[in-house]
Design a protein around this motif. Structure first.
Motif, PDB file in Angstrom:
ATOM      1  N   GLY A 104       0.226  -1.115  -0.005  1.00 15.41           N
ATOM      2  CA  GLY A 104      -0.077   0.319   0.008  1.00 15.41           C
ATOM      3  C   GLY A 104       0.654   0.988  -0.050  1.00 15.41           C
ATOM      4  O   GLY A 104       0.593   2.393   0.117  1.00 15.41           O
ATOM      5  N   GLN A 105       1.828   0.853  -0.030  1.00 10.03           N
ATOM      6  CA  GLN A 105       3.225   2.585  -0.183  1.00 10.03           C
ATOM      7  C   GLN A 105       2.655   3.447  -2.164  1.00 10.03           C
ATOM      8  O   GLN A 105       3.218   4.321  -1.187  1.00 10.03           O
ATOM      9  N   SER A 106       2.917   2.368  -2.248  1.00 11.45           N
ATOM     10  CA  SER A 106       2.927   3.138  -4.338  1.00 11.45           C
ATOM     11  C   SER A 106       2.080   4.522  -4.212  1.00 11.45           C
ATOM     12  O   SER A 106       0.967   4.214  -3.510  1.00 11.45           O
ATOM     13  N   CYS A 107       1.793   5.873  -4.134  1.00 16.71           N
ATOM     14  CA  CYS A 107       1.328   6.841  -4.737  1.00 16.71           C
ATOM     15  C   CYS A 107      -0.239   6.004  -5.910  1.00 16.71           C
ATOM     16  O   CYS A 107      -0.028   5.981  -6.581  1.00 16.71           O
ATOM     17  N   GLY A 108      -1.024   6.219  -4.629  1.00 18.13           N
ATOM     18  CA  GLY A 108      -2.470   5.841  -4.898  1.00 18.13           C
ATOM     19  C   GLY A 108      -2.770   4.926  -5.230  1.00 18.13           C
ATOM     20  O   GLY A 108      -4.038   4.299  -5.784  1.00 18.13           O
ATOM     21  N   VAL A 109      -2.420   4.059  -4.785  1.00 20.24           N
ATOM     22  CA  VAL A 109      -2.934   2.824  -4.534  1.00 20.24           C
ATOM     23  C   VAL A 109      -4.372   2.286  -3.327  1.00 20.24           C
ATOM     24  O   VAL A 109      -4.271   3.140  -2.570  1.00 20.24           O
ATOM     25  N   HIS A 110      -4.605   1.153  -4.054  1.00 20.95           N
ATOM     26  CA  HIS A 110      -6.220   1.246  -2.896  1.00 20.95           C
ATOM     27  C   HIS A 110      -6.852  -0.146  -3.571  1.00 20.95           C
ATOM     28  O   HIS A 110      -6.516  -0.406  -4.689  1.00 20.95           O
ATOM     29  N   TRP A 150      -6.182   8.888  -0.008  1.00 25.72           N
ATOM     30  CA  TRP A 150      -5.115   9.192  -0.330  1.00 25.72           C
ATOM     31  C   TRP A 150      -4.911  11.387  -0.157  1.00 25.72           C
ATOM     32  O   TRP A 150      -4.299  11.918  -0.359  1.00 25.72           O
ATOM     33  N   SER A 151      -5.755  11.739   1.176  1.00 27.50           N
ATOM     34  CA  SER A 151      -5.796  12.857   1.321  1.00 27.50           C
ATOM     35  C   SER A 151      -5.504  13.168   2.489  1.00 27.50           C
ATOM     36  O   SER A 151      -5.508  14.737   2.601  1.00 27.50           O
ATOM     37  N   ASP A 152      -4.713  12.086   3.113  1.00 32.37           N
ATOM     38  CA  ASP A 152      -4.230  12.417   4.342  1.00 32.37           C
ATOM     39  C   ASP A 152      -2.611  13.556   3.226  1.00 32.37           C
ATOM     40  O   ASP A 152      -1.879  13.292   3.126  1.00 32.37           O
ATOM     41  N   ALA A 153      -2.660  14.365   4.359  1.00 35.42           N
ATOM     42  CA  ALA A 153      -1.518  15.083   4.305  1.00 35.42           C
ATOM     43  C   ALA A 153      -0.293  15.214   3.995  1.00 35.42           C
ATOM     44  O   ALA A 153       0.994  14.836   3.385  1.00 35.42           O
ATOM     45  N   GLU A 154       0.376  13.906   5.296  1.00 34.58           N
ATOM     46  CA  GLU A 154       1.213  13.324   5.037  1.00 34.58           C
ATOM     47  C   GLU A 154       1.813  12.173   4.058  1.00 34.58           C
ATOM     48  O   GLU A 154       2.926  12.039   3.994  1.00 34.58           O
ATOM     49  N   ARG A 155       0.894  11.271   4.004  1.00 37.61           N
ATOM     50  CA  ARG A 155       0.978  10.233   3.196  1.00 37.61           C
ATOM     51  C   ARG A 155       1.044  11.576   1.306  1.00 37.61           C
ATOM     52  O   ARG A 155       2.317  10.578   0.552  1.00 37.61           O
ATOM     53  N   ARG A 156       0.405  12.486   1.614  1.00 37.32           N
ATOM     54  CA  ARG A 156       0.854  12.909   0.352  1.00 37.32           C
ATOM     55  C   ARG A 156       2.062  13.602  -0.139  1.00 37.32           C
ATOM     56  O   ARG A 156       2.591  13.635  -0.844  1.00 37.32           O
ATOM     57  N   ARG A 157       2.524  13.997   1.604  1.00 37.52           N
ATOM     58  CA  ARG A 157       3.875  14.640   1.387  1.00 37.52           C
ATOM     59  C   ARG A 157       4.736  13.526   1.136  1.00 37.52           C
ATOM     60  O   ARG A 157       5.713  13.824   0.114  1.00 37.52           O
ATOM     61  N   ARG A 158       4.567  12.196   1.314  1.00 38.98           N
ATOM     62  CA  ARG A 158       6.091  10.973   0.993  1.00 38.98           C
ATOM     63  C   ARG A 158       5.681  10.626  -0.448  1.00 38.98           C
ATOM     64  O   ARG A 158       6.403  10.501  -1.273  1.00 38.98           O
ATOM     65  N   ALA A 159       4.443  10.166  -0.817  1.00 36.15           N
ATOM     66  CA  ALA A 159       4.683  10.576  -2.203  1.00 36.15           C
ATOM     67  C   ALA A 159       4.406  11.802  -3.056  1.00 36.15           C
ATOM     68  O   ALA A 159       4.539  11.654  -4.221  1.00 36.15           O
TER      69      ALA A 159
END
Length: 363
Positions: A104-110, A150-159
């Motif tokens: 679940g780490q790749s950008c946008g994966v769900h 993927w609206s979480d700010a920290e998750r978006r920053r990492r990606a």
């Protein structure tokens, strides 16, 4: 092999001329050459080994795709211009590409349900814009469909997702920026089946606001306001009906979107029709268009063009590494998808040019 054609250097010179640094332009050319010539899975390591003898090429390619801050939109614009000069585009098609992923780490994966397969998969969703030109459907640009989680700010920053990323609908509409000049009095229509991926009403509104002609697949439960025609007389006057109830076996129908779903100034007349007897990969289902005066056969031909788009996506996945991106970042994904489009476009157009040359030599 295609990358060894004399036209390859001219193609890459044009596509990558806006990349600022010479070393970045060189690695962009190497990456496209690797996509064109490496058999099987297109990992960075395998492509580097196939194209160069350098021991550090794999690391440099990985750095170029995932970390270098070059812009992909100018390259997409150059792809569009190249296609427009080499072909006679007749329509835009918009279609999803499902890119399965582990973890679940790749950008946008769900995890999401995929309408075409009836299965739930862990994946990224890319929405591609394609120029349809006769038997060729050529990819131009891509947008990643980012789900709500993927609206979480920290998750978006990492990606490394930009803070100004647009909504999913605007992301799709932005793929149509830079439409080629008209070759006739009619603009090129947009054809799309994104049922199950995006809000159909919002997509229609966006296309109307941007003055696009379109043929759009709609769900059975889309509410429509009957217009003045045979099918409308079978419904209570003024009562919205489901799209599936709207079209009967004898006629297509004119309709409006209910005013409750329409913003001021967007009330338009549309034509709803059903694609019957779908087969041989041709799409079926219900379709809405604002081209109410176009002959029915022309509308069906536009819808059938989506089958060729599906074939193109299959080739991109099978032969050009569409699913093989190994990074996790938002920019890296767009870099990869853009260069995959470049490789496919070059392969198709260079093959056509070489065939034309051989035919002229035979003649």
């Amino acid at each position: 092999m295609a990358a060894l054609s004399p036209t390859f250097g001219r193609f890459t010179d044009q596509l990558f001329r806006r990349i600022p640094r010479a070393d970045q332009r060189r690695w962009a050319e190497v990456y496209v050459q690797g996509l064109l010539t490496t058999p099987g899975k297109k990992t960075v390591r395998r492509m580097a080994a196939a194209v160069t003898d350098s021991d550090t090429a794999a690391q440099a390619l990985h750095q170029f795709i995932n970390a270098s801050p070059w812009e992909w939109e100018p390259i997409q614009t150059e792809i569009l211009r190249w296609v427009e000069r080499q072909t006679r585009p007749q329509s835009w098609t918009i279609a999803p590409a499902v890119l399965p992923k582990r973890g679940g780490q790749s950008c946008g994966v769900h995890r999401r349900f995929i309408p075409q397969t009836g299965r739930t998969v862990n994946c990224q969703i890319g929405i591609g814009s394609f120029l349809s030109a006769g038997d060729d459907v050529l990819p131009v640009a891509w947008s990643m469909l980012l789900p709500d989680d993927w609206s979480d700010a920290e998750r978006r920053r990492r990606a490394r997702i930009p803070s100004d990323t647009t909504t999913p609908i605007d992301g799709v509409l932005d793929l149509l920026t830079g439409l080629p000049p008209r070759r006739s009095h009619r603009p090129m229509p947009v054809v799309a089946d994104l049922v199950g991926y995006l809000d159909t009403c919002a997509l229609i509104h966006g296309l109307v606001e941007r003055a696009h002609d379109f043929v759009i697949a709609v769900p059975d439960n889309l509410l429509l306001q009957p217009g003045s025609h045979l099918a409308a007389r079978q419904c209570a006057e003024g009562a919205p009906v489901r799209a599936a109830e709207f079209v009967d076996e004898r006629t297509t129908g004119l309709a409006y979107l209910p005013r409750t779903t329409t913003r001021p100034g967007l009330q338009r007349t549309y034509r709803l029709f059903e694609r019957r007897e779908a087969g041989r990969g041709r799409p079926g289902g219900l379709w809405l268009t604002n081209m109410t005066n176009r002959p029915y056969d022309e509308l069906l031909a536009l819808v059938d063009g989506l089958a060729t788009t599906t074939t193109t996506i299959g080739r991109l996945e099978r032969d050009f590494g569409l699913r093989d991106f190994e990074g996790r970042s938002y920019p890296g994904w767009h870099h990869h998808m853009t260069l995959v489009s470049a490789a496919y476009t070059y392969d198709r157009l260079a093959a056509s040019q070489q065939q034309d040359v051989r035919l002229r030599q035979v003649a």
